[in-house]
Design a protein around this motif. Sequence first.
Motif, PDB file in Angstrom:
ATOM      1  N   LEU A  46       7.942  -1.267  -4.101  1.00 43.99           N
ATOM      2  CA  LEU A  46       8.625  -1.087  -5.374  1.00 43.99           C
ATOM      3  C   LEU A  46      10.093  -1.466  -5.205  1.00 43.99           C
ATOM      4  O   LEU A  46      10.589  -1.647  -4.095  1.00 43.99           O
ATOM      5  CB  LEU A  46       8.463   0.349  -5.855  1.00 43.99           C
ATOM      6  N   VAL A  47      10.794  -1.586  -6.327  1.00 46.45           N
ATOM      7  CA  VAL A  47      12.131  -2.174  -6.276  1.00 46.45           C
ATOM      8  C   VAL A  47      13.219  -1.207  -5.841  1.00 46.45           C
ATOM      9  O   VAL A  47      14.243  -1.617  -5.297  1.00 46.45           O
ATOM     10  CB  VAL A  47      12.489  -2.803  -7.642  1.00 46.45           C
ATOM     11  N   SER A  48      13.004   0.098  -6.054  1.00 44.33           N
ATOM     12  CA  SER A  48      14.084   1.052  -5.800  1.00 44.33           C
ATOM     13  C   SER A  48      13.515   2.440  -5.531  1.00 44.33           C
ATOM     14  O   SER A  48      12.364   2.738  -5.895  1.00 44.33           O
ATOM     15  CB  SER A  48      15.016   1.125  -7.016  1.00 44.33           C
ATOM     16  N   PRO A  49      14.300   3.317  -4.919  1.00 40.00           N
ATOM     17  CA  PRO A  49      13.852   4.701  -4.752  1.00 40.00           C
ATOM     18  C   PRO A  49      13.525   5.375  -6.075  1.00 40.00           C
ATOM     19  O   PRO A  49      12.573   6.167  -6.155  1.00 40.00           O
ATOM     20  CB  PRO A  49      15.041   5.360  -4.049  1.00 40.00           C
ATOM     21  N   ASP A  50      14.283   5.073  -7.123  1.00 38.74           N
ATOM     22  CA  ASP A  50      13.996   5.669  -8.433  1.00 38.74           C
ATOM     23  C   ASP A  50      12.627   5.224  -8.946  1.00 38.74           C
ATOM     24  O   ASP A  50      11.882   6.032  -9.525  1.00 38.74           O
ATOM     25  CB  ASP A  50      15.074   5.284  -9.440  1.00 38.74           C
ATOM     26  N   GLN A  51      12.298   3.955  -8.759  1.00 36.94           N
ATOM     27  CA  GLN A  51      11.003   3.465  -9.223  1.00 36.94           C
ATOM     28  C   GLN A  51       9.869   4.091  -8.414  1.00 36.94           C
ATOM     29  O   GLN A  51       8.830   4.454  -8.968  1.00 36.94           O
ATOM     30  CB  GLN A  51      10.964   1.942  -9.108  1.00 36.94           C
ATOM     31  N   LEU A  52      10.070   4.231  -7.134  1.00 39.66           N
ATOM     32  CA  LEU A  52       9.076   4.895  -6.301  1.00 39.66           C
ATOM     33  C   LEU A  52       8.872   6.334  -6.757  1.00 39.66           C
ATOM     34  O   LEU A  52       7.727   6.814  -6.876  1.00 39.66           O
ATOM     35  CB  LEU A  52       9.511   4.860  -4.840  1.00 39.66           C
ATOM     36  N   ALA A  53       9.952   7.027  -7.031  1.00 36.46           N
ATOM     37  CA  ALA A  53       9.855   8.424  -7.464  1.00 36.46           C
ATOM     38  C   ALA A  53       9.135   8.532  -8.804  1.00 36.46           C
ATOM     39  O   ALA A  53       8.338   9.462  -9.020  1.00 36.46           O
ATOM     40  CB  ALA A  53      11.259   9.035  -7.563  1.00 36.46           C
ATOM     41  N   ALA A  54       9.390   7.593  -9.709  1.00 34.43           N
ATOM     42  CA  ALA A  54       8.752   7.634 -11.030  1.00 34.43           C
ATOM     43  C   ALA A  54       7.249   7.424 -10.920  1.00 34.43           C
ATOM     44  O   ALA A  54       6.451   8.115 -11.577  1.00 34.43           O
ATOM     45  CB  ALA A  54       9.373   6.578 -11.938  1.00 34.43           C
ATOM     46  N   VAL A  55       6.838   6.482 -10.089  1.00 33.86           N
ATOM     47  CA  VAL A  55       5.402   6.227  -9.900  1.00 33.86           C
ATOM     48  C   VAL A  55       4.732   7.430  -9.249  1.00 33.86           C
ATOM     49  O   VAL A  55       3.673   7.899  -9.702  1.00 33.86           O
ATOM     50  CB  VAL A  55       5.198   4.961  -9.052  1.00 33.86           C
ATOM     51  N   PRO A  72       5.568   4.930   3.866  1.00 37.13           N
ATOM     52  CA  PRO A  72       6.841   4.643   4.545  1.00 37.13           C
ATOM     53  C   PRO A  72       6.664   3.966   5.893  1.00 37.13           C
ATOM     54  O   PRO A  72       7.620   3.380   6.416  1.00 37.13           O
ATOM     55  CB  PRO A  72       7.465   6.030   4.689  1.00 37.13           C
ATOM     56  N   ASP A  73       5.448   4.043   6.455  1.00 35.21           N
ATOM     57  CA  ASP A  73       5.203   3.348   7.712  1.00 35.21           C
ATOM     58  C   ASP A  73       5.215   1.826   7.543  1.00 35.21           C
ATOM     59  O   ASP A  73       5.449   1.084   8.502  1.00 35.21           O
ATOM     60  CB  ASP A  73       3.860   3.778   8.301  1.00 35.21           C
ATOM     61  N   LEU A  74       4.982   1.373   6.315  1.00 39.61           N
ATOM     62  CA  LEU A  74       4.999  -0.061   6.026  1.00 39.61           C
ATOM     63  C   LEU A  74       6.332  -0.525   5.468  1.00 39.61           C
ATOM     64  O   LEU A  74       6.676  -1.699   5.570  1.00 39.61           O
ATOM     65  CB  LEU A  74       3.883  -0.420   5.040  1.00 39.61           C
ATOM     66  N   GLY A  75       7.053   0.362   4.860  1.00 43.48           N
ATOM     67  CA  GLY A  75       8.336   0.049   4.250  1.00 43.48           C
ATOM     68  C   GLY A  75       8.789   1.234   3.433  1.00 43.48           C
ATOM     69  O   GLY A  75       7.962   2.001   2.907  1.00 43.48           O
ATOM     70  N   PRO A  76      10.097   1.434   3.278  1.00 44.47           N
ATOM     71  CA  PRO A  76      10.591   2.655   2.630  1.00 44.47           C
ATOM     72  C   PRO A  76      10.165   2.814   1.173  1.00 44.47           C
ATOM     73  O   PRO A  76      10.140   3.935   0.670  1.00 44.47           O
ATOM     74  CB  PRO A  76      12.107   2.529   2.750  1.00 44.47           C
ATOM     75  N   LEU A  77       9.790   1.708   0.512  1.00 43.78           N
ATOM     76  CA  LEU A  77       9.428   1.794  -0.907  1.00 43.78           C
ATOM     77  C   LEU A  77       7.994   1.347  -1.168  1.00 43.78           C
ATOM     78  O   LEU A  77       7.625   1.067  -2.310  1.00 43.78           O
ATOM     79  CB  LEU A  77      10.401   0.961  -1.748  1.00 43.78           C
ATOM     80  N   CYS A  78       7.177   1.278  -0.138  1.00 43.50           N
ATOM     81  CA  CYS A  78       5.785   0.876  -0.314  1.00 43.50           C
ATOM     82  C   CYS A  78       4.960   2.026  -0.895  1.00 43.50           C
ATOM     83  O   CYS A  78       5.079   3.180  -0.458  1.00 43.50           O
ATOM     84  CB  CYS A  78       5.180   0.429   1.016  1.00 43.50           C
ATOM     85  N   TYR A  79       4.107   1.707  -1.858  1.00 36.99           N
ATOM     86  CA  TYR A  79       3.211   2.689  -2.470  1.00 36.99           C
ATOM     87  C   TYR A  79       1.858   2.022  -2.660  1.00 36.99           C
ATOM     88  O   TYR A  79       1.776   0.908  -3.179  1.00 36.99           O
ATOM     89  CB  TYR A  79       3.754   3.173  -3.814  1.00 36.99           C
ATOM     90  N   GLU A  80       0.810   2.687  -2.251  1.00 33.80           N
ATOM     91  CA  GLU A  80      -0.510   2.082  -2.287  1.00 33.80           C
ATOM     92  C   GLU A  80      -0.982   1.826  -3.720  1.00 33.80           C
ATOM     93  O   GLU A  80      -0.764   2.661  -4.610  1.00 33.80           O
ATOM     94  CB  GLU A  80      -1.527   3.001  -1.591  1.00 33.80           C
ATOM     95  N   PRO A  81      -1.644   0.694  -3.957  1.00 35.91           N
ATOM     96  CA  PRO A  81      -2.283   0.463  -5.254  1.00 35.91           C
ATOM     97  C   PRO A  81      -3.249   1.601  -5.553  1.00 35.91           C
ATOM     98  O   PRO A  81      -4.076   1.956  -4.698  1.00 35.91           O
ATOM     99  CB  PRO A  81      -3.013  -0.865  -5.059  1.00 35.91           C
ATOM    100  N   THR A  82      -3.137   2.157  -6.738  1.00 29.93           N
ATOM    101  CA  THR A  82      -3.771   3.443  -7.034  1.00 29.93           C
ATOM    102  C   THR A  82      -4.697   3.357  -8.239  1.00 29.93           C
ATOM    103  O   THR A  82      -4.333   2.787  -9.274  1.00 29.93           O
ATOM    104  CB  THR A  82      -2.687   4.514  -7.292  1.00 29.93           C
ATOM    105  N   ILE A  83      -5.899   3.933  -8.083  1.00 27.18           N
ATOM    106  CA  ILE A  83      -6.868   4.031  -9.177  1.00 27.18           C
ATOM    107  C   ILE A  83      -7.106   5.502  -9.462  1.00 27.18           C
ATOM    108  O   ILE A  83      -7.424   6.281  -8.556  1.00 27.18           O
ATOM    109  CB  ILE A  83      -8.203   3.361  -8.806  1.00 27.18           C
ATOM    110  N   LEU A  84      -6.953   5.894 -10.725  1.00 27.05           N
ATOM    111  CA  LEU A  84      -7.161   7.282 -11.140  1.00 27.05           C
ATOM    112  C   LEU A  84      -8.377   7.383 -12.054  1.00 27.05           C
ATOM    113  O   LEU A  84      -8.670   6.479 -12.834  1.00 27.05           O
ATOM    114  CB  LEU A  84      -5.934   7.808 -11.884  1.00 27.05           C
TER     115      LEU A  84
END
Length: 530
Positions: A343-352, A374-386
Amino acid sequence: MTATTTSSRPAWVTDELVAQWCSWVRQDVTRHGDSVPEPVMAVAPYDLSPIAPVPVCAPEDVAAAVVRARQAQPDWAGTSIARRGEMALAFHDLLLERQDQVLDLIQWETGKARYHAWQEVGQVAAIARHYARRARHYLAPRHVRGMVPGLTKVKEVRVPKGVVGVISPWNYPLYLGIGDVLPALLAGNAVVSKADSQTALTMLWTRDLMAEAGLPTDLWQIVTGSGSVVGTAVVEAVDFVCFTGSTATGRTVAGRAARRLVGASLELGGKNPLIVREDADIAAAAAGTAVAAFANTGQMCIHIERAYVHEKVYDAFRDELVRVTQALRLGQSYDYSVDIGPLVSPDQLAAVAAHVDDAVGKGASVLAGGRARPDLGPLCYEPTILEGVTPEMAVHGQETFGPVISLYSCATDEDAVSLANQGTYGLSASIWSSDLREAGRMAVRIRAGSVNVNDGAAAAAGSVEAGMGGMGDSGLGRRHGAEGIRKYTESQTIAVQRLMPLGPSPKTSVASFVRRTNRQLALLRRLGLR
């Protein structure tokens, strides 16, 4: 599979090059004033390191930029459309030749996967080529019948607005930053762009390239700074506003433009739906859904956030989508080894993360992803299915703008269309079906500016001869196609009266003129003429 990089700043980007690009920032007033605003320093998504200092403008700089642009615009308007097109084609060629540079800059500033950065290059090249070739057709004078056939000669012509303000976001800094500038320039306008603070270098690099392609120096001005200060100053000074961003900010922009009686084109938010019919090719639908949901790490206004799947194929589709999603390569790299970037920023990561955590806390199930990496990058978030998302969850109706999709089962096509039309957004939608005729009938019932059949989002967005934009809270106006360039012009009617004036002559009484005209009107009616 994952990939990582330990390097953030591209090795070829020197301080001298950054200074060269930043010289395009218009700071006529602050550069010579008593106090100069502190440069803005964006943070690189790959390692959270500072990118590079970019000058910040004051409102007075914006006013000066508009003055310069306004002074340059008449000469450009007097330049033939063919000559303007030559400049756009020269830019097209330079962009393709130097694309590796801008790909690096886009990745440095946004963190997106390289393929998604390349899509911006391909789209901007297509736009440049399209309007260079078609601007003359779109802007050609139109001859119409005059008031008195044979005596009144009338044509409609297109004249430039003057100075166009373009305010673009960070998520597609080349496509959204330049794709709207090109048709504005080709229509004969000058442009003042407000670069997003996160991605200013991409725009400044492009401005440098446009100068090399032959664009006059003052015709495209770039200003930098916060939206609330510099963006507002742009809206308050230009003759037309093109804005891409959130619905909340879009309302503010529209209100300011309306008070000045200037036009505005707004592409805003979306909560875009996808429908999988009972007869869909499940493997193709799942693969297409994953692309539409997770491309650009879900940070695009047209990405799919909710999928309505016919109950008879729901389980098969769900399982295949989970399989495809879990096979995506998450990470960060300056090559093509990664499918999904950070993701582009800590704020965007937090929002997701907040949307996902809220949904899980209220009973939703995570079928894939659902966590930061965070092991892949500080703003990486796994593609998520709910699954099991309900209306009280934020992710149900609010735009997430991240790599998250929610699945819903439905019993009929009618249910699917009704659910797709829930909410106030209306930007993009998708239908998957083997019956193209039935899918087409469903498409016109969905409230969205674009509906893709057997594609997630790209087919409509990439078809630059067709308009792209939103309904409802997703915006006003269109980019691409005829409207994408005509919106930057005013329609002017030129009527020439020949041989005799309109109205009664000095030798004719008003009463006799009215009687004769009434007979003529009745005759035109009988002849079936307008």
